[in-house]
Enzyme design. Structure first.
Site, mmCIF file in Angstrom:
data_model
loop_
_atom_site.group_PDB
_atom_site.id
_atom_site.type_symbol
_atom_site.label_atom_id
_atom_site.label_comp_id
_atom_site.label_asym_id
_atom_site.label_seq_id
_atom_site.Cartn_x
_atom_site.Cartn_y
_atom_site.Cartn_z
ATOM 1 N NE ARG A 160 -4.168 -1.658 0.317
ATOM 2 C CZ ARG A 160 -4.252 -2.911 -0.148
ATOM 3 N NH1 ARG A 160 -3.242 -3.439 -0.831
ATOM 4 N NH2 ARG A 160 -5.346 -3.609 0.038
ATOM 5 C CB SER A 233 -8.663 -1.538 3.731
ATOM 6 O OG SER A 233 -8.901 -2.795 3.180
ATOM 7 C CD GLU A 329 -5.376 1.306 2.160
ATOM 8 O OE1 GLU A 329 -4.944 1.073 1.044
ATOM 9 O OE2 GLU A 329 -6.488 0.912 2.554
HETATM 10 N N1 EPU Z 1 -10.664 -10.772 9.793
HETATM 11 C C1 EPU Z 1 -11.410 -10.818 10.958
HETATM 12 N N2 EPU Z 1 -12.473 -9.974 11.062
HETATM 13 C C2 EPU Z 1 -12.820 -9.094 10.093
HETATM 14 C C3 EPU Z 1 -12.059 -9.048 8.921
HETATM 15 C C4 EPU Z 1 -10.976 -9.896 8.787
HETATM 16 O O1 EPU Z 1 -11.133 -11.587 11.866
HETATM 17 O O2 EPU Z 1 -13.811 -8.372 10.284
HETATM 18 C C5 EPU Z 1 -9.528 -11.701 9.649
HETATM 19 C C6 EPU Z 1 -9.927 -13.085 9.191
HETATM 20 O O3 EPU Z 1 -9.114 -14.003 9.882
HETATM 21 C C7 EPU Z 1 -9.518 -13.130 7.733
HETATM 22 C C8 EPU Z 1 -8.329 -12.196 7.728
HETATM 23 O O4 EPU Z 1 -8.641 -11.197 8.698
HETATM 24 O O5 EPU Z 1 -9.196 -14.399 7.345
HETATM 25 C C9 EPU Z 1 -8.056 -11.543 6.394
HETATM 26 O O6 EPU Z 1 -9.244 -10.906 5.925
HETATM 27 P P1 EPU Z 1 -9.429 -10.529 4.381
HETATM 28 O O7 EPU Z 1 -9.104 -11.702 3.550
HETATM 29 O O8 EPU Z 1 -10.740 -9.884 4.216
HETATM 30 O O9 EPU Z 1 -8.259 -9.522 4.092
HETATM 31 P P2 EPU Z 1 -7.747 -8.228 4.872
HETATM 32 O O10 EPU Z 1 -6.338 -8.466 5.293
HETATM 33 O O11 EPU Z 1 -8.712 -7.820 5.925
HETATM 34 C C10 EPU Z 1 -6.703 -7.148 2.728
HETATM 35 C C11 EPU Z 1 -6.774 -5.857 1.979
HETATM 36 C C12 EPU Z 1 -8.068 -5.778 1.174
HETATM 37 C C13 EPU Z 1 -8.115 -6.928 0.212
HETATM 38 C C14 EPU Z 1 -8.024 -8.237 1.003
HETATM 39 C C15 EPU Z 1 -7.939 -9.450 0.127
HETATM 40 C C16 EPU Z 1 -5.495 -4.286 3.325
HETATM 41 C C17 EPU Z 1 -5.509 -3.081 4.173
HETATM 42 N N3 EPU Z 1 -6.677 -4.737 2.887
HETATM 43 O O12 EPU Z 1 -7.757 -7.138 3.695
HETATM 44 O O13 EPU Z 1 -8.026 -4.565 0.420
HETATM 45 O O14 EPU Z 1 -9.308 -6.916 -0.553
HETATM 46 O O15 EPU Z 1 -6.810 -8.231 1.820
HETATM 47 O O16 EPU Z 1 -6.693 -9.544 -0.466
HETATM 48 O O17 EPU Z 1 -4.424 -4.814 3.036
HETATM 49 C C18 EPU Z 1 -8.742 -2.300 0.260
HETATM 50 O O18 EPU Z 1 -7.546 -1.989 0.245
HETATM 51 O O19 EPU Z 1 -9.640 -1.441 0.191
HETATM 52 C C19 EPU Z 1 -9.105 -3.702 0.401
HETATM 53 C C20 EPU Z 1 -10.373 -4.085 0.503
#
Ligand code: EPU
Length: 333
Positions: A160, A233, A329
């Site tokens: 990012r 995010s 972010e």
């Molecule tokens: N999780 C929770 N609770 C929540 C959300 C997530 O416990 O409410 C935990 C779960 O264990 C889940 C893990 O977090 O397995 C990862 O969640 P997710 O796959 O949704 O990914 P993220 O790390 O929360 C990042 C990016 C997203 C992107 C997804 C998928 C960042 C800041 N965000 O989210 O990007 O879509 O991975 O690759 O790195 C964006 O930048 O706007 C965005 C949506």
């Protein structure tokens, strides 16, 4: 090119925040863009409005980049260079590339925003970041109006992050971005768990099938900005040291994490926020999304200040409970 007075920016930001721009102009060509930056000192650039939180009226001249066009340079048997103008909608570009069977952008389907801002924060999702397929970009230096090409290396991409968020912040306007995509034998990336789960019966899914899987996953947990205002995010996923991580696992053995290096672990901010009890909570017209705690939402008429106050409350709570600093972010203006 007409400069308009007192325009509401509500439909120009995905949070759907109503603030006024004192002066507003939409530019449709690089020639117009050059003209306007040569004659105006205090400018505020607005692209897809998908990564900003507007907390007050904008006094500077708002320049809405609306340049369109896609050019293909079919230079090799296996690869193709696709150049898109900054004002092209990101998701439409992804869909177009998928329709041409050009591989590389399919994991990044349905990300809100426009092409021109995609390199600034090196947008990424489901195992792919744009740095993986980025060839080069063209930008105008605001001070001189001169054009400069930036290669992948020169952009200093990180998680990012890029040079445009650091040393060159506010110095250049990205006017087009070129991606190097595959034509045949595409190297697909289905490492991300949820994609794999959706495509279990496919040994080598097509790029269309991957794009469809990504769209389905995003639609199942991320709010559509057309229905509920949001900016994806709101926070970055924090990176902590292995020692801090080991300490945390004593209390939270199930803590989800990704190993970044020998000494660095990335923790999903959504998990931290959920543990603090914020997931699905509503505070007036703002709140934390019920399916993804990393996303703050505007249910109707929340102000940017209200959303920012909620973000600060979340940061404080996460700090108190986990001793981890959450970095915002989104650009707070
Ligand atoms: N999780 C929770 N609770 C929540 C959300 C997530 O416990 O409410 C935990 C779960 O264990 C889940 C893990 O977090 O397995 C990862 O969640 P997710 O796959 O949704 O990914 P993220 O790390 O929360 C990042 C990016 C997203 C992107 C997804 C998928 C960042 C800041 N965000 O989210 O990007 O879509 O991975 O690759 O790195 C964006 O930048 O706007 C965005 C949506």
């Amino acid at each position: 090119m007409k400069i308009q007075q007192n325009i509401s920016l509500k439909s120009y930001n995905t949070f759907g925040i109503h603030v006024n721009a004192k002066r507003f102009v939409s530019v449709n060509s690089i020639k117009e863009l050059k003209e306007i930056i040569a004659s105006e000192k205090n400018i505020f650039l607005l692209s897809g409005g998908s990564n900003i939180l507007l907390t007050s009226d904008v006094k500077k001249l708002v320049i809405h980049i609306n340049t369109k066009g896609i050019i293909v340079n079919d230079f090799a048997a296996d690869e193709v260079l696709v150049t898109a103008e900054a004002g092209e909608n990101w998701h439409e570009l992804v869909l177009w590339c998928v329709s041409q069977n050009y591989g590389g952008l399919e994991n990044l389907a349905l990300i809100p925003g426009n092409v021109g801002t995609s390199p600034i924060q090196n947008i990424g999702a489901y195992g792919v970041e744009i740095k993986d397929v980025f060839h080069q970009l063209e930008a105008l230096e605001i001070k001189t109006g001169k054009t400069k090409i930036f290669t992948n290396q020169e952009c200093n991409f990180g998680y990012r992050n890029s040079i445009f968020k650091n040393e060159l912040k506010g110095k250049y306007i990205i006017t087009s971005v070129t991606f190097k995509l595959t034509k045949k034998n595409h190297s697909i990336n289905i490492s991300y768990g949820a994609i794999k789960d959706l495509l279990t019966d496919k040994e080598k899914p097509s790029i269309k099938e991957i794009a469809d899987a990504v769209i389905a996953i995003r639609q199942s947990k991320l709010p559509d900005p057309k229905e509920i205002g949001n900016s994806g995010s709101f926070f970055k996923n924090p990176v902590i040291t292995i020692d801090v991580f080991k300490e945390l696992t004593k209390k939270y053995p199930e803590i989800p994490h990704y190993v970044i290096s020998e000494n660095e672990i990335k923790i999903p901010a959504g998990w931290l926020i959920e543990q603090c009890g914020f997931k699905g909570k509503r505070f007036g017209d703002t709140g934390v999304h019920e399916k993804q705690a990393l996303v703050l939402v505007n249910y109707n008429n929340a102000s940017g200040k209200e959303i920012y106050a909620l973000a600060q409350k979340i940061q404080q709570e996460v700090m108190e409970i986990f001793k981890i600093a959450l970095e915002i972010e989104v650009n707070v203006i």
